[in-house]
Design a protein around this motif. Sequence first.
Motif, PDB file in Angstrom:
ATOM      1  N   UNK A 183       0.844  -1.196   0.000  1.00  0.00           N
ATOM      2  CA  UNK A 183       0.000   0.000   0.000  1.00  0.00           C
ATOM      3  C   UNK A 183       0.876   1.240   0.000  1.00  0.00           C
ATOM      4  N   UNK A 184       0.497   2.200  -0.843  1.00  0.00           N
ATOM      5  CA  UNK A 184       1.141   3.498  -0.819  1.00  0.00           C
ATOM      6  C   UNK A 184       0.432   4.363   0.214  1.00  0.00           C
ATOM      7  N   UNK A 185       1.193   4.906   1.147  1.00  0.00           N
ATOM      8  CA  UNK A 185       0.658   5.854   2.114  1.00  0.00           C
ATOM      9  C   UNK A 185       0.665   7.220   1.428  1.00  0.00           C
ATOM     10  N   UNK A 186      -0.498   7.843   1.347  1.00  0.00           N
ATOM     11  CA  UNK A 186      -0.624   9.086   0.581  1.00  0.00           C
ATOM     12  C   UNK A 186      -1.626  10.020   1.246  1.00  0.00           C
ATOM     13  N   UNK A 187      -1.571  11.250   0.832  1.00  0.00           N
ATOM     14  CA  UNK A 187      -2.540  12.258   1.272  1.00  0.00           C
ATOM     15  C   UNK A 187      -2.669  12.304   2.796  1.00  0.00           C
ATOM     16  N   UNK A 188      -1.508  12.274   3.444  1.00  0.00           N
ATOM     17  CA  UNK A 188      -1.477  12.326   4.910  1.00  0.00           C
ATOM     18  C   UNK A 188      -1.239  13.763   5.349  1.00  0.00           C
ATOM     19  N   UNK A 189      -2.115  14.247   6.205  1.00  0.00           N
ATOM     20  CA  UNK A 189      -1.955  15.599   6.732  1.00  0.00           C
ATOM     21  C   UNK A 189      -2.680  15.739   8.062  1.00  0.00           C
ATOM     22  N   UNK A 190      -2.238  16.713   8.812  1.00  0.00           N
ATOM     23  CA  UNK A 190      -2.854  17.070  10.090  1.00  0.00           C
ATOM     24  C   UNK A 190      -3.081  18.574  10.066  1.00  0.00           C
ATOM     25  N   UNK A 191      -4.218  19.015  10.558  1.00  0.00           N
ATOM     26  CA  UNK A 191      -4.524  20.441  10.650  1.00  0.00           C
ATOM     27  C   UNK A 191      -3.346  21.176  11.283  1.00  0.00           C
ATOM     28  N   UNK A 192      -3.010  22.331  10.733  1.00  0.00           N
ATOM     29  CA  UNK A 192      -1.843  23.080  11.214  1.00  0.00           C
ATOM     30  C   UNK A 192      -1.851  23.317  12.721  1.00  0.00           C
ATOM     31  N   UNK A 193      -3.015  23.515  13.305  1.00  0.00           N
ATOM     32  CA  UNK A 193      -3.101  23.799  14.737  1.00  0.00           C
ATOM     33  C   UNK A 193      -2.729  22.599  15.597  1.00  0.00           C
ATOM     34  N   UNK A 194      -2.679  21.396  14.985  1.00  0.00           N
ATOM     35  CA  UNK A 194      -2.385  20.180  15.745  1.00  0.00           C
ATOM     36  C   UNK A 194      -1.059  19.529  15.353  1.00  0.00           C
TER      37      UNK A 194
END
Length: 150
Positions: free
Chosen positions: A73-84
């Motif tokens: 599996x390709x891990x992709x489109x990972x992000x966390x809201x800037x405030x966290x």
Amino acid sequence: MEIVAFRPEHAQAFRLLNEAWISKHFTLEPKDREVLEDPQGKILDKGGRIFMAMDAGRPVGCVAMIRMADGGYEVAKMTVDETLRGSGLGRRLMQRCIDEGRALGAPRLYLETNSSLAPALALYRAMGFRELAGCDTDYARCDVWMERPL
């Protein structure tokens, strides 16, 4: 905070969270738009997974696992809201991918990233990812390729 499986009502948050970080650091590319406009068809219907990080019912992070031809599996489109950012939420999202990959019997997790994203690279290395030689990619911004055997 909890990490939940993607539901159709998360589609807009998945798109907006990713558009925010990509646009801040890079340019949205055709492949980004294709995946973000149709996560059901481009990820889930092809055997992938998407997880959403929720804080009191509000989406604050996400990650996708895109099924690869070799069963990984390709891990992709990972992000966390800037405030966290810096809260450990990125680590929790990645651990969910590792756990899910193992449960699915995947041989590996793979990802593509950019050398300018130092915090992300540090997280990936801490989670057991190792750099690979360059590979073909749909993303102009990609200059680092990594994998983690499961």
